[in-house]
Design a protein around this motif. Structure first.
Motif, PDB file in Angstrom:
ATOM      1  N   CYS A  69      -7.752   6.945  -8.969  1.00  0.00           N
ATOM      2  CA  CYS A  69      -7.351   7.494  -7.667  1.00  0.00           C
ATOM      3  C   CYS A  69      -6.347   8.629  -7.855  1.00  0.00           C
ATOM      4  O   CYS A  69      -5.368   8.493  -8.579  1.00  0.00           O
ATOM      5  CB  CYS A  69      -6.746   6.386  -6.806  1.00  0.00           C
ATOM      6  SG  CYS A  69      -6.238   6.933  -5.153  1.00  0.00           S
ATOM      7  N   ASP A 123      -3.771   7.899   1.862  1.00  0.00           N
ATOM      8  CA  ASP A 123      -5.117   8.376   1.547  1.00  0.00           C
ATOM      9  C   ASP A 123      -5.881   7.460   0.597  1.00  0.00           C
ATOM     10  O   ASP A 123      -6.939   7.832   0.090  1.00  0.00           O
ATOM     11  CB  ASP A 123      -5.045   9.787   0.946  1.00  0.00           C
ATOM     12  CG  ASP A 123      -4.478  10.786   1.937  1.00  0.00           C
ATOM     13  OD1 ASP A 123      -4.719  10.625   3.146  1.00  0.00           O
ATOM     14  OD2 ASP A 123      -3.798  11.733   1.496  1.00  0.00           O
ATOM     15  N   CYS A 124      -5.331   6.285   0.305  1.00  0.00           N
ATOM     16  CA  CYS A 124      -6.062   5.331  -0.529  1.00  0.00           C
ATOM     17  C   CYS A 124      -5.770   3.907  -0.058  1.00  0.00           C
ATOM     18  O   CYS A 124      -4.772   3.663   0.621  1.00  0.00           O
ATOM     19  CB  CYS A 124      -5.701   5.488  -2.005  1.00  0.00           C
ATOM     20  SG  CYS A 124      -4.061   4.868  -2.442  1.00  0.00           S
ATOM     21  N   ALA A 125      -6.636   2.969  -0.419  1.00  0.00           N
ATOM     22  CA  ALA A 125      -6.491   1.588   0.047  1.00  0.00           C
ATOM     23  C   ALA A 125      -5.960   0.667  -1.047  1.00  0.00           C
ATOM     24  O   ALA A 125      -5.958  -0.549  -0.874  1.00  0.00           O
ATOM     25  CB  ALA A 125      -7.853   1.084   0.540  1.00  0.00           C
ATOM     26  N   HIS A 126      -5.487   1.211  -2.147  1.00  0.00           N
ATOM     27  CA  HIS A 126      -4.992   0.390  -3.245  1.00  0.00           C
ATOM     28  C   HIS A 126      -3.654  -0.237  -2.889  1.00  0.00           C
ATOM     29  O   HIS A 126      -2.806   0.393  -2.254  1.00  0.00           O
ATOM     30  CB  HIS A 126      -4.862   1.220  -4.524  1.00  0.00           C
ATOM     31  CG  HIS A 126      -6.176   1.749  -5.017  1.00  0.00           C
ATOM     32  ND1 HIS A 126      -6.490   3.086  -5.006  1.00  0.00           N
ATOM     33  CD2 HIS A 126      -7.258   1.093  -5.531  1.00  0.00           C
ATOM     34  CE1 HIS A 126      -7.705   3.274  -5.503  1.00  0.00           C
ATOM     35  NE2 HIS A 126      -8.198   2.070  -5.819  1.00  0.00           N
ATOM     36  N   GLU A 127      -3.475  -1.476  -3.303  1.00  0.00           N
ATOM     37  CA  GLU A 127      -2.234  -2.192  -3.056  1.00  0.00           C
ATOM     38  C   GLU A 127      -1.680  -2.710  -4.378  1.00  0.00           C
ATOM     39  O   GLU A 127      -2.445  -3.069  -5.285  1.00  0.00           O
ATOM     40  CB  GLU A 127      -2.472  -3.365  -2.086  1.00  0.00           C
ATOM     41  CG  GLU A 127      -2.899  -2.914  -0.704  1.00  0.00           C
ATOM     42  CD  GLU A 127      -3.074  -4.093   0.247  1.00  0.00           C
ATOM     43  OE1 GLU A 127      -3.230  -5.239  -0.239  1.00  0.00           O
ATOM     44  OE2 GLU A 127      -3.042  -3.878   1.473  1.00  0.00           O
ATOM     45  N   CYS A 160      -1.064   7.661  -7.133  1.00  0.00           N
ATOM     46  CA  CYS A 160      -1.410   6.242  -7.099  1.00  0.00           C
ATOM     47  C   CYS A 160      -1.508   5.711  -8.524  1.00  0.00           C
ATOM     48  O   CYS A 160      -2.059   6.379  -9.411  1.00  0.00           O
ATOM     49  CB  CYS A 160      -2.741   6.064  -6.371  1.00  0.00           C
ATOM     50  SG  CYS A 160      -3.387   4.382  -6.414  1.00  0.00           S
ATOM     51  N   ARG A 207       0.873  -1.172   0.000  1.00  0.00           N
ATOM     52  CA  ARG A 207       0.000   0.000   0.000  1.00  0.00           C
ATOM     53  C   ARG A 207       0.905   1.215   0.000  1.00  0.00           C
ATOM     54  O   ARG A 207       1.707   1.416   0.918  1.00  0.00           O
ATOM     55  CB  ARG A 207      -0.892  -0.001   1.243  1.00  0.00           C
ATOM     56  CG  ARG A 207      -1.883   1.153   1.269  1.00  0.00           C
ATOM     57  CD  ARG A 207      -2.724   1.100   2.528  1.00  0.00           C
ATOM     58  NE  ARG A 207      -3.598   2.248   2.634  1.00  0.00           N
ATOM     59  CZ  ARG A 207      -4.301   2.546   3.722  1.00  0.00           C
ATOM     60  NH1 ARG A 207      -4.209   1.757   4.790  1.00  0.00           N
ATOM     61  NH2 ARG A 207      -5.068   3.615   3.739  1.00  0.00           N
TER      62      ARG A 207
END
Length: 208
Positions: free
Chosen positions: A49, A12-16, A44, A8
């Motif tokens: 995003c 400020d974002c949950a993208h992995e 990101c 990650r």
């Protein structure tokens, strides 16, 4: 962490993303923008995003040289758009950032270089600081008259209302009598306005 583990990269974002993908994305972004300026703000990889990646969160996924390069670019980006001036002392010339408070660097007079700790004038960017002498007066001085002792003499002359002979630049002081001054060099001038005596009307010069 295993090479294939997901990372990650932004708070400020949950993208992995996989290590290789994240590393490749950061490298491509830095190289496409020259490694500085806008390129330092890496977003990101997910097109939907707009969150910025955090170098510390991405650190484990990046080669050391890429992480250091990214950090340098971020530091350089802090100086973009900042107003700069330079220490006028030739043996220093350190870059100085002007506080961006909406003012003008020329509104600041006496300034101290944080690198060499010497005083200079920020209005006309000259060294040393010419206390008691305006920028115009300082620029009108001969180079041999710009030393520290010369500045002290000029400040004293201004305080005591001494006048300089327009011809030889020798300081004179009128204690009594009329405004007609005959300098030791023979030049005659008006103590009130500094004009050549007899060359103009002196009625506008008040007695001093």
């Amino acid at each position: 962490m295993a090479p294939g583990a997901a990372h990650r990269g932004g708070a400020d974002c949950a993208h992995e993303f996989a290590r290789a993908c994240l590393s490749g994305h950061v490298r491509a972004r830095l190289e496409s923008c020259g490694g500085g300026g806008a390129g330092a703000a890496v977003r990101c990889p997910d097109a939907s995003c707009a969150a910025a990646l955090d170098p510390e969160l991405c650190r484990a996924a990046l080669p050391p040289e890429l992480f250091e390069r990214w950090c340098r670019a971020l530091c350089e980006s802090l100086f973009l758009g900042a107003r700069r001036t330079y220490c006028p002392f030739q043996d220093c010339s350190a870059m100085l950032l002007v506080d961006d408070d909406g003012g003008d660097v020329r509104d600041v007079a006496e300034s101290e270089c944080p690198s060499c700790n010497r005083l200079f004038c920020a209005r006309c960017a000259v060294a040393p600081w010419h206390a008691g002498v305006t920028c115009a007066e300082y620029k009108g001085l001969r180079k041999g008259d710009r030393g520290r002792e010369d500045m002290m003499l000029l400040e004293m002359a201004k305080h005591r209302n001494w006048k300089r002979c327009p011809e030889c630049k020798f300081f004179v002081e009128k204690r009594e009598g009329c405004l007609h001054i005959t300098c030791r060099c023979g030049f005659e001038f008006c103590y009130g306005c500094g004009g050549r005596w007899g060359g103009h009307t002196h009625s506008s010069c008040r007695e001093m």
